[in-house]
Design a protein around this motif. Structure first.
Motif, PDB file in Angstrom:
ATOM      1  N   THR A   1     -57.588  -6.313   3.914  1.00 52.94           N
ATOM      2  CA  THR A   1     -57.810  -5.292   4.941  1.00 52.94           C
ATOM      3  C   THR A   1     -57.998  -3.887   4.393  1.00 52.94           C
ATOM      4  N   GLY A   2     -57.517  -3.633   3.171  1.00 53.12           N
ATOM      5  CA  GLY A   2     -57.560  -2.279   2.632  1.00 53.12           C
ATOM      6  C   GLY A   2     -56.464  -1.387   3.180  1.00 53.12           C
ATOM      7  N   ARG A   3     -55.600  -1.940   4.031  1.00 50.26           N
ATOM      8  CA  ARG A   3     -54.524  -1.136   4.615  1.00 50.26           C
ATOM      9  C   ARG A   3     -53.479  -0.773   3.562  1.00 50.26           C
ATOM     10  N   PRO A   4     -52.933   0.458   3.622  1.00 53.55           N
ATOM     11  CA  PRO A   4     -51.849   0.814   2.708  1.00 53.55           C
ATOM     12  C   PRO A   4     -50.615  -0.034   2.999  1.00 53.55           C
ATOM     13  N   ARG A   5     -49.984  -0.524   1.945  1.00 55.53           N
ATOM     14  CA  ARG A   5     -48.791  -1.334   2.113  1.00 55.53           C
ATOM     15  C   ARG A   5     -47.543  -0.461   2.162  1.00 55.53           C
ATOM     16  N   ARG A   6     -46.586  -0.881   2.945  1.00 55.75           N
ATOM     17  CA  ARG A   6     -45.274  -0.240   2.956  1.00 55.75           C
ATOM     18  C   ARG A   6     -44.551  -0.668   1.678  1.00 55.75           C
ATOM     19  N   CYS A   7     -43.887   0.264   1.016  1.00 56.08           N
ATOM     20  CA  CYS A   7     -43.276  -0.028  -0.280  1.00 56.08           C
ATOM     21  C   CYS A   7     -41.791   0.304  -0.287  1.00 56.08           C
ATOM     22  N   GLY A   8     -41.030  -0.459  -1.051  1.00 57.49           N
ATOM     23  CA  GLY A   8     -39.595  -0.210  -1.147  1.00 57.49           C
ATOM     24  C   GLY A   8     -38.996  -0.870  -2.368  1.00 57.49           C
ATOM     25  N   TRP A   9     -37.682  -0.740  -2.510  1.00 56.37           N
ATOM     26  CA  TRP A   9     -36.963  -1.299  -3.651  1.00 56.37           C
ATOM     27  C   TRP A   9     -36.934  -2.828  -3.598  1.00 56.37           C
ATOM     28  N   PHE A  10     -36.665  -3.435  -4.736  1.00 54.15           N
ATOM     29  CA  PHE A  10     -36.558  -4.888  -4.816  1.00 54.15           C
ATOM     30  C   PHE A  10     -35.412  -5.366  -3.926  1.00 54.15           C
ATOM     31  N   ASP A  11     -35.715  -6.338  -3.069  1.00 56.81           N
ATOM     32  CA  ASP A  11     -34.721  -6.880  -2.135  1.00 56.81           C
ATOM     33  C   ASP A  11     -34.257  -8.240  -2.651  1.00 56.81           C
ATOM     34  N   GLY A  12     -33.111  -8.250  -3.339  1.00 56.54           N
ATOM     35  CA  GLY A  12     -32.568  -9.480  -3.892  1.00 56.54           C
ATOM     36  C   GLY A  12     -32.092 -10.450  -2.838  1.00 56.54           C
ATOM     37  N   VAL A  13     -31.674  -9.933  -1.686  1.00 58.26           N
ATOM     38  CA  VAL A  13     -31.217 -10.799  -0.594  1.00 58.26           C
ATOM     39  C   VAL A  13     -32.392 -11.611  -0.056  1.00 58.26           C
ATOM     40  N   ALA A  14     -33.502 -10.930   0.182  1.00 59.92           N
ATOM     41  CA  ALA A  14     -34.688 -11.603   0.715  1.00 59.92           C
ATOM     42  C   ALA A  14     -35.249 -12.607  -0.284  1.00 59.92           C
ATOM     43  N   ALA A  15     -35.335 -12.216  -1.547  1.00 61.57           N
ATOM     44  CA  ALA A  15     -35.880 -13.109  -2.568  1.00 61.57           C
ATOM     45  C   ALA A  15     -35.005 -14.351  -2.748  1.00 61.57           C
ATOM     46  N   ALA A  16     -33.685 -14.162  -2.745  1.00 56.26           N
ATOM     47  CA  ALA A  16     -32.768 -15.293  -2.899  1.00 56.26           C
ATOM     48  C   ALA A  16     -32.893 -16.275  -1.734  1.00 56.26           C
ATOM     49  N   TYR A  17     -33.121 -15.748  -0.539  1.00 55.69           N
ATOM     50  CA  TYR A  17     -33.315 -16.597   0.647  1.00 55.69           C
ATOM     51  C   TYR A  17     -34.558 -17.470   0.486  1.00 55.69           C
ATOM     52  N   SER A  18     -35.660 -16.851   0.069  1.00 47.82           N
ATOM     53  CA  SER A  18     -36.900 -17.603  -0.118  1.00 47.82           C
ATOM     54  C   SER A  18     -36.750 -18.659  -1.204  1.00 47.82           C
ATOM     55  N   ILE A  19     -35.994 -18.334  -2.234  1.00 45.99           N
ATOM     56  CA  ILE A  19     -35.715 -19.303  -3.303  1.00 45.99           C
ATOM     57  C   ILE A  19     -34.952 -20.497  -2.748  1.00 45.99           C
ATOM     58  N   LYS A  20     -33.964 -20.235  -1.898  1.00 46.05           N
ATOM     59  CA  LYS A  20     -33.146 -21.315  -1.328  1.00 46.05           C
ATOM     60  C   LYS A  20     -33.977 -22.237  -0.440  1.00 46.05           C
ATOM     61  N   ILE A  21     -34.721 -21.669   0.507  1.00 47.46           N
ATOM     62  CA  ILE A  21     -35.449 -22.529   1.444  1.00 47.46           C
ATOM     63  C   ILE A  21     -36.629 -23.221   0.764  1.00 47.46           C
ATOM     64  N   GLY A  22     -37.111 -22.650  -0.353  1.00 44.77           N
ATOM     65  CA  GLY A  22     -38.281 -23.214  -1.020  1.00 44.77           C
ATOM     66  C   GLY A  22     -37.978 -24.066  -2.218  1.00 44.77           C
ATOM     67  N   SER A  23     -36.696 -24.295  -2.523  1.00 42.97           N
ATOM     68  CA  SER A  23     -36.305 -25.106  -3.679  1.00 42.97           C
ATOM     69  C   SER A  23     -36.963 -24.605  -4.961  1.00 42.97           C
ATOM     70  N   VAL A  24     -36.991 -23.287  -5.123  1.00 44.06           N
ATOM     71  CA  VAL A  24     -37.685 -22.666  -6.253  1.00 44.06           C
ATOM     72  C   VAL A  24     -36.875 -22.815  -7.532  1.00 44.06           C
ATOM     73  N   ASP A  25     -37.566 -23.165  -8.624  1.00 44.26           N
ATOM     74  CA  ASP A  25     -36.911 -23.402  -9.906  1.00 44.26           C
ATOM     75  C   ASP A  25     -36.890 -22.179 -10.811  1.00 44.26           C
ATOM     76  N   SER A  26     -37.963 -21.399 -10.771  1.00 45.45           N
ATOM     77  CA  SER A  26     -38.035 -20.219 -11.628  1.00 45.45           C
ATOM     78  C   SER A  26     -38.898 -19.162 -10.969  1.00 45.45           C
ATOM     79  N   VAL A  27     -38.845 -17.953 -11.543  1.00 45.38           N
ATOM     80  CA  VAL A  27     -39.480 -16.796 -10.915  1.00 45.38           C
ATOM     81  C   VAL A  27     -40.511 -16.169 -11.847  1.00 45.38           C
ATOM     82  N   ALA A  28     -41.633 -15.756 -11.260  1.00 47.41           N
ATOM     83  CA  ALA A  28     -42.612 -14.907 -11.951  1.00 47.41           C
ATOM     84  C   ALA A  28     -42.457 -13.508 -11.363  1.00 47.41           C
ATOM     85  N   LEU A  29     -42.062 -12.563 -12.187  1.00 41.67           N
ATOM     86  CA  LEU A  29     -41.802 -11.184 -11.752  1.00 41.67           C
ATOM     87  C   LEU A  29     -42.981 -10.305 -12.171  1.00 41.67           C
ATOM     88  N   LEU A  30     -43.734  -9.837 -11.202  1.00 44.27           N
ATOM     89  CA  LEU A  30     -44.953  -9.088 -11.498  1.00 44.27           C
ATOM     90  C   LEU A  30     -44.810  -7.602 -11.161  1.00 44.27           C
TER      91      LEU A  30
END
Length: 426
Positions: A301-330
């Motif tokens: 869309t070209g829309r500006p994205r809202r930006c903020g600090w790394f949210d460890g709570v949100a990332a950990a949740y996605s890892i749990k529900i997705g059975s994630v084994d490892s992380v790519a940090l970009l």
């Protein structure tokens, strides 16, 4: 090995880059959900490829590319992408396979998307106006749905469209006061779509099971991010499909147990497009710094994205529900220049701390991030080849993220190019 790559945030994490890298050792790459609202970017040397429907592995000339049954296909966008790659010397002949059961986005879906969003005023969801939601709605409703297999019989398709367009025009004129759409124009486009795309249409579920049975390596590519999942994300500010790894089995017909590894992709900070709660958002100079340095504007869309600090709570949740084994940090390089960094390690909601992400937006709107402060670094990271090449503060930042989300970071992005990716041992 069969691998699934999935976004752990609100999309735009950089999945395309990771899929492109892993595709080098894969036989098949599969898009299992979403539509042209996705925007996956691959940078090779000085060339930039922006893909919306084709799997990111399509840049690799010897990789088979599958658009599976849960993808909603915009034929106009897909043909444009196929032709765009052909102009750059990349052919998809005999290696692109589109599910006959994938549903089709047509012009009336885009019109419906636009009219509905405009009618919501300040309560709008923030859709990309690509017709994705209305197409999925027609899929669930069944009566007014078109699938890729329908392009095989144009006479029968014409009769279907006559009924559908008549219904849509009644809706548009009565509910929104909009002009009716032309059946002839839509059908003319469909003839072109059929001519170009029918040769690629097949039973992709059968194809994938044959490939896995032959011991081939299959790479599954998620679209958007887990926090935009229709059932497990921040509803209603979500996409219209199961964008977490939970959507993979129904999205392509391959059971989850056949996937050997799930890799979750995150940025070293957090972004979001459109409306909805965003606990770690920095609507200030820090957010602007991240946006401009990270080029945080939508691929689609070209829309500006809202930006903020790394949210460890949100990332950990996605890892749990997705059975994630490892992380790519970009996008670790984007944070260069900030004197101090913050990582959200918990939320405070109604006076109580929690480390489990509440997908319910009423509860999430009350969440106040509990931050841990870490020193930043000033060095540019683009030339780093190993984890040890990174400044000590950057290494500490990565290690702390690993501790908070509970999974190892195995890949680190320090720039947009393929070569600007550090492989870190778990």
């Amino acid at each position: 090995m069969n691998i699934c790559v999935v976004g752990l945030q609100w999309g735009d994490e950089g999945k395309g880059k990771i899929v492109d890298i892993l595709a080098e050792n894969s036989d098949v790459v599969v898009r299992y959900g979403g539509g042209a609202n996705a925007g996956h970017t691959v940078v090779i040397d000085k060339e930039r490829f922006a893909l919306h429907l084709l799997p990111s592995g399509s840049i690799r000339p010897n990789v088979a590319c599958v658009i599976a049954n849960a993808v909603v296909v915009d034929p106009e966008v897909l043909i444009r992408e196929i032709d765009g790659l052909a102009q750059r010397g990349i052919s998809l002949s005999d290696r692109l396979f589109i599910s006959e059961n994938a549903h089709v986005v047509l012009d009336y879906h885009k019109r419906e998307d636009q009219l509905r969003e405009e009618s919501l005023g300040k309560q709008k969801i923030g859709t990309t106006i690509r017709g994705i939601g209305p197409c999925y709605a027609d899929k669930v409703g069944r009566s007014y749905a078109i699938r890729m297999s329908d392009f095989r019989n144009l006479e029968q398709l014409s009769e279907k469209l006559r009924t559908i367009v008549d219904y849509k025009n009644k809706l548009f004129t009565a509910l929104y006061g909009a002009q009716p759409m032309s059946l002839d124009a839509i059908m003319a486009n469909c003839r072109t779509y059929a001519e170009r795309l029918v040769p690629f249409v097949t039973d992709t579920t059968e194809l994938l099971h044959e490939a896995i049975g032959e011991g081939k390596s299959v790479l599954f590519e998620g679209a958007q991010g887990s926090l935009l999942d229709l059932d497990h994300g921040t509803f209603p500010y979500v996409t219209s499909s199961n964008s977490s790894s939970l959507g993979l089995p129904s999205g392509c017909g391959v059971p989850a147990r056949m996937v050997d590894k799930y890799i979750g992709v995150v940025k070293a900070y957090t972004t979001r497009v459109g409306a909805g709660p965003f606990p770690t958002e920095q609507d200030n100079e820090t957010g602007n710094y991240i946006r401009e340095r990270g080029h945080e504007y939508g691929t689609t869309t070209g829309r500006p994205r809202r930006c903020g600090w790394f949210d460890g709570v949100a990332a950990a949740y996605s890892i749990k529900i997705g059975s994630v084994d490892s992380v790519a940090l970009l996008h670790l390089d984007t944070l260069t220049g900030l004197k101090e960094l913050s990582i959200c390690k918990a939320y405070e909601i109604d006076g109580k701390q929690t480390t489990f992400f509440p997908a319910n937006i009423d509860r999430l709107a009350k969440a106040r991030p509990v931050y841990e402060r870490l020193p930043g670094w000033q060095e540019e990271l683009g030339e780093a080849k190993t984890f040890e090449d990174l400044p000590a503060a950057a290494r500490d930042y990565v290690r702390r993220i690993e501790q908070i989300v509970g999974k190892p970071v195995e890949m680190i992005g320090v720039g947009p190019k393929r070569t600007q990716t550090i492989m870190k041992e778990g």
